[in-house]
Design a protein around this motif. Structure first.
Motif, PDB file in Angstrom:
ATOM      1  N   TRP A   1       0.836  -1.202   0.000  1.00 15.23           N
ATOM      2  CA  TRP A   1       0.000   0.000   0.000  1.00 15.23           C
ATOM      3  C   TRP A   1       0.872   1.253   0.000  1.00 15.23           C
ATOM      4  O   TRP A   1       2.024   1.209   0.374  1.00 15.23           O
ATOM      5  CB  TRP A   1      -0.923   0.029   1.218  1.00 15.23           C
ATOM      6  CG  TRP A   1      -0.177   0.079   2.520  1.00 15.23           C
ATOM      7  CD1 TRP A   1       0.303  -0.985   3.219  1.00 15.23           C
ATOM      8  CD2 TRP A   1       0.205   1.246   3.252  1.00 15.23           C
ATOM      9  NE1 TRP A   1       0.967  -0.551   4.353  1.00 15.23           N
ATOM     10  CE2 TRP A   1       0.909   0.816   4.396  1.00 15.23           C
ATOM     11  CE3 TRP A   1       0.020   2.612   3.057  1.00 15.23           C
ATOM     12  CZ2 TRP A   1       1.422   1.709   5.339  1.00 15.23           C
ATOM     13  CZ3 TRP A   1       0.536   3.494   4.000  1.00 15.23           C
ATOM     14  CH2 TRP A   1       1.217   3.021   5.115  1.00 15.23           C
ATOM     15  N   ILE A   2       0.268   2.334  -0.441  1.00 17.06           N
ATOM     16  CA  ILE A   2       0.889   3.650  -0.327  1.00 17.06           C
ATOM     17  C   ILE A   2      -0.227   4.690  -0.228  1.00 17.06           C
ATOM     18  O   ILE A   2      -1.265   4.551  -0.878  1.00 17.06           O
ATOM     19  CB  ILE A   2       1.835   3.973  -1.509  1.00 17.06           C
ATOM     20  CG1 ILE A   2       2.556   5.312  -1.273  1.00 17.06           C
ATOM     21  CG2 ILE A   2       1.096   3.954  -2.835  1.00 17.06           C
ATOM     22  CD1 ILE A   2       3.700   5.593  -2.225  1.00 17.06           C
TER      23      ILE A   2
ATOM     24  N   ARG B   1      -4.652  10.077  -1.750  1.00 12.31           N
ATOM     25  CA  ARG B   1      -4.929   8.840  -2.482  1.00 12.31           C
ATOM     26  C   ARG B   1      -4.353   7.645  -1.731  1.00 12.31           C
ATOM     27  O   ARG B   1      -3.259   7.720  -1.184  1.00 12.31           O
ATOM     28  CB  ARG B   1      -4.297   8.885  -3.874  1.00 12.31           C
ATOM     29  CG  ARG B   1      -4.916   9.891  -4.788  1.00 12.31           C
ATOM     30  CD  ARG B   1      -4.246   9.867  -6.166  1.00 12.31           C
ATOM     31  NE  ARG B   1      -4.413  11.148  -6.805  1.00 12.31           N
ATOM     32  CZ  ARG B   1      -3.537  12.151  -6.757  1.00 12.31           C
ATOM     33  NH1 ARG B   1      -2.414  12.007  -6.107  1.00 12.31           N
ATOM     34  NH2 ARG B   1      -3.779  13.283  -7.363  1.00 12.31           N
ATOM     35  N   LEU B   2      -5.092   6.557  -1.790  1.00 13.50           N
ATOM     36  CA  LEU B   2      -4.630   5.274  -1.284  1.00 13.50           C
ATOM     37  C   LEU B   2      -4.600   4.316  -2.455  1.00 13.50           C
ATOM     38  O   LEU B   2      -5.600   4.153  -3.165  1.00 13.50           O
ATOM     39  CB  LEU B   2      -5.584   4.746  -0.200  1.00 13.50           C
ATOM     40  CG  LEU B   2      -5.477   3.256   0.152  1.00 13.50           C
ATOM     41  CD1 LEU B   2      -4.101   2.921   0.713  1.00 13.50           C
ATOM     42  CD2 LEU B   2      -6.582   2.855   1.101  1.00 13.50           C
TER      43      LEU B   2
ATOM     44  N   GLU C   1      -2.307  -2.594  -6.796  1.00 19.41           N
ATOM     45  CA  GLU C   1      -2.981  -1.514  -7.525  1.00 19.41           C
ATOM     46  C   GLU C   1      -4.429  -1.833  -7.891  1.00 19.41           C
ATOM     47  O   GLU C   1      -5.023  -1.169  -8.739  1.00 19.41           O
ATOM     48  CB  GLU C   1      -2.177  -1.099  -8.766  1.00 19.41           C
ATOM     49  CG  GLU C   1      -0.824  -0.538  -8.405  1.00 19.41           C
ATOM     50  CD  GLU C   1      -0.045  -0.014  -9.602  1.00 19.41           C
ATOM     51  OE1 GLU C   1      -0.605   0.080 -10.711  1.00 19.41           O
ATOM     52  OE2 GLU C   1       1.135   0.315  -9.408  1.00 19.41           O
ATOM     53  N   SER C   2      -5.034  -2.838  -7.245  1.00 18.15           N
ATOM     54  CA  SER C   2      -6.451  -3.117  -7.482  1.00 18.15           C
ATOM     55  C   SER C   2      -7.338  -2.207  -6.626  1.00 18.15           C
ATOM     56  O   SER C   2      -8.523  -2.068  -6.902  1.00 18.15           O
ATOM     57  CB  SER C   2      -6.771  -4.585  -7.195  1.00 18.15           C
ATOM     58  OG  SER C   2      -6.625  -4.860  -5.813  1.00 18.15           O
ATOM     59  N   VAL C   3      -6.760  -1.612  -5.597  1.00 19.32           N
ATOM     60  CA  VAL C   3      -7.485  -0.669  -4.746  1.00 19.32           C
ATOM     61  C   VAL C   3      -6.956   0.731  -5.030  1.00 19.32           C
ATOM     62  O   VAL C   3      -5.750   0.973  -4.959  1.00 19.32           O
ATOM     63  CB  VAL C   3      -7.293  -1.007  -3.244  1.00 19.32           C
ATOM     64  CG1 VAL C   3      -7.868   0.085  -2.372  1.00 19.32           C
ATOM     65  CG2 VAL C   3      -7.906  -2.357  -2.924  1.00 19.32           C
TER      66      VAL C   3
ATOM     67  N   ALA D   1     -12.482   5.065   2.092  1.00 15.34           N
ATOM     68  CA  ALA D   1     -11.801   3.761   2.124  1.00 15.34           C
ATOM     69  C   ALA D   1     -12.413   2.798   3.133  1.00 15.34           C
ATOM     70  O   ALA D   1     -12.122   1.596   3.081  1.00 15.34           O
ATOM     71  CB  ALA D   1     -10.319   3.951   2.435  1.00 15.34           C
ATOM     72  N   ALA D   2     -13.262   3.272   4.024  1.00 15.52           N
ATOM     73  CA  ALA D   2     -13.809   2.417   5.091  1.00 15.52           C
ATOM     74  C   ALA D   2     -14.470   1.149   4.559  1.00 15.52           C
ATOM     75  O   ALA D   2     -14.210   0.053   5.092  1.00 15.52           O
ATOM     76  CB  ALA D   2     -14.771   3.221   5.962  1.00 15.52           C
ATOM     77  N   PRO D   3     -15.304   1.202   3.511  1.00 12.76           N
ATOM     78  CA  PRO D   3     -15.882  -0.057   3.006  1.00 12.76           C
ATOM     79  C   PRO D   3     -14.818  -1.027   2.468  1.00 12.76           C
ATOM     80  O   PRO D   3     -14.956  -2.244   2.611  1.00 12.76           O
ATOM     81  CB  PRO D   3     -16.811   0.403   1.871  1.00 12.76           C
ATOM     82  CG  PRO D   3     -17.071   1.851   2.123  1.00 12.76           C
ATOM     83  CD  PRO D   3     -15.854   2.368   2.829  1.00 12.76           C
TER      84      PRO D   3
END
Length: 192
Positions: free
Chosen positions: A135-136, A154-155, A160-162, A182-184
């Motif tokens: 993650w980044i 950005r997350l 890179e699927s998220v 991003a919570a869900p």
């Protein structure tokens, strides 16, 4: 002829920004007005290769210039080191009174207000717990007129699927919106 000595009026120095992040915002604004309108300040957090630690980086770009630091253990360290790098290589401020805006000489607890630091740390900790080493988070500040778009966060995770974004007029608002958006995804990946 009058030979009385005269004195030049002294203008008071502007107030130093309360927090180091605010000083970076002021410095970026100054750079945008005096050096190049395309100034972009970035703060990033990611995991090290094995997922055992969180590393921070920071960069600033303008015109043809780019300065960057990586591998810092805290956001304040990345921002402080970035200023030292910029200050060594570039002359940013034209006048002494303008230099009061520089992001220098802030103590560790003076870089962010408590609310901003709390939401930023919560966002990073939860992201790290859910995605481990893949993650980044990148937070971008641009000194533009549209206040609601000055901060973009950005997350990017899970090969890179998220890809989730957030924005706001302040660092805290941008991080809060990214966390909300991003919570869900956090819930979905935690259950897998």
């Amino acid at each position: 002829m009058d030979n009385k000595p005269t004195t030049a009026p002294m203008r008071p120095f502007p107030n130093r920004p309360k927090y180091g992040w605010m000083a970076w915002e002021s410095t970026a604004g100054y750079m945008s007005a005096h050096l190049s309108p395309d100034v972009t300040l970035k703060l990033s957090a990611s995991s090290n290769d094995d997922g055992s630690a969180i590393l921070w980086g920071a960069s600033i770009t303008w015109a043809q210039e780019n300065e960057e630091v990586r591998g810092c253990v805290a956001p304040h360290e990345a921002l402080s080191q970035l200023w030292k790098t910029v200050d060594l290589a570039h002359s940013i401020f034209g006048k002494t009174e303008d230099a009061i805006k520089r992001p220098a000489n802030y103590r560790e607890n003076q870089w962010f207000d408590n609310w901003t630091l709390e939401i930023m740390q919560r966002l990073v900790r939860v992201t790290h717990a859910v995605f481990k080493e893949d993650w980044i988070i990148v937070i971008v500040y641009r000194p533009i007129e549209s206040m609601d778009a000055r901060i973009q966060a950005r997350l990017v995770a899970d090969n890179e699927s998220v890809y989730v974004g957030g924005r706001g007029s302040s660092l805290g608002d941008g991080c809060r919106q990214l966390y909300h958006n991003a919570a869900p995804i956090f819930t979905k990946h935690s259950n897998q």
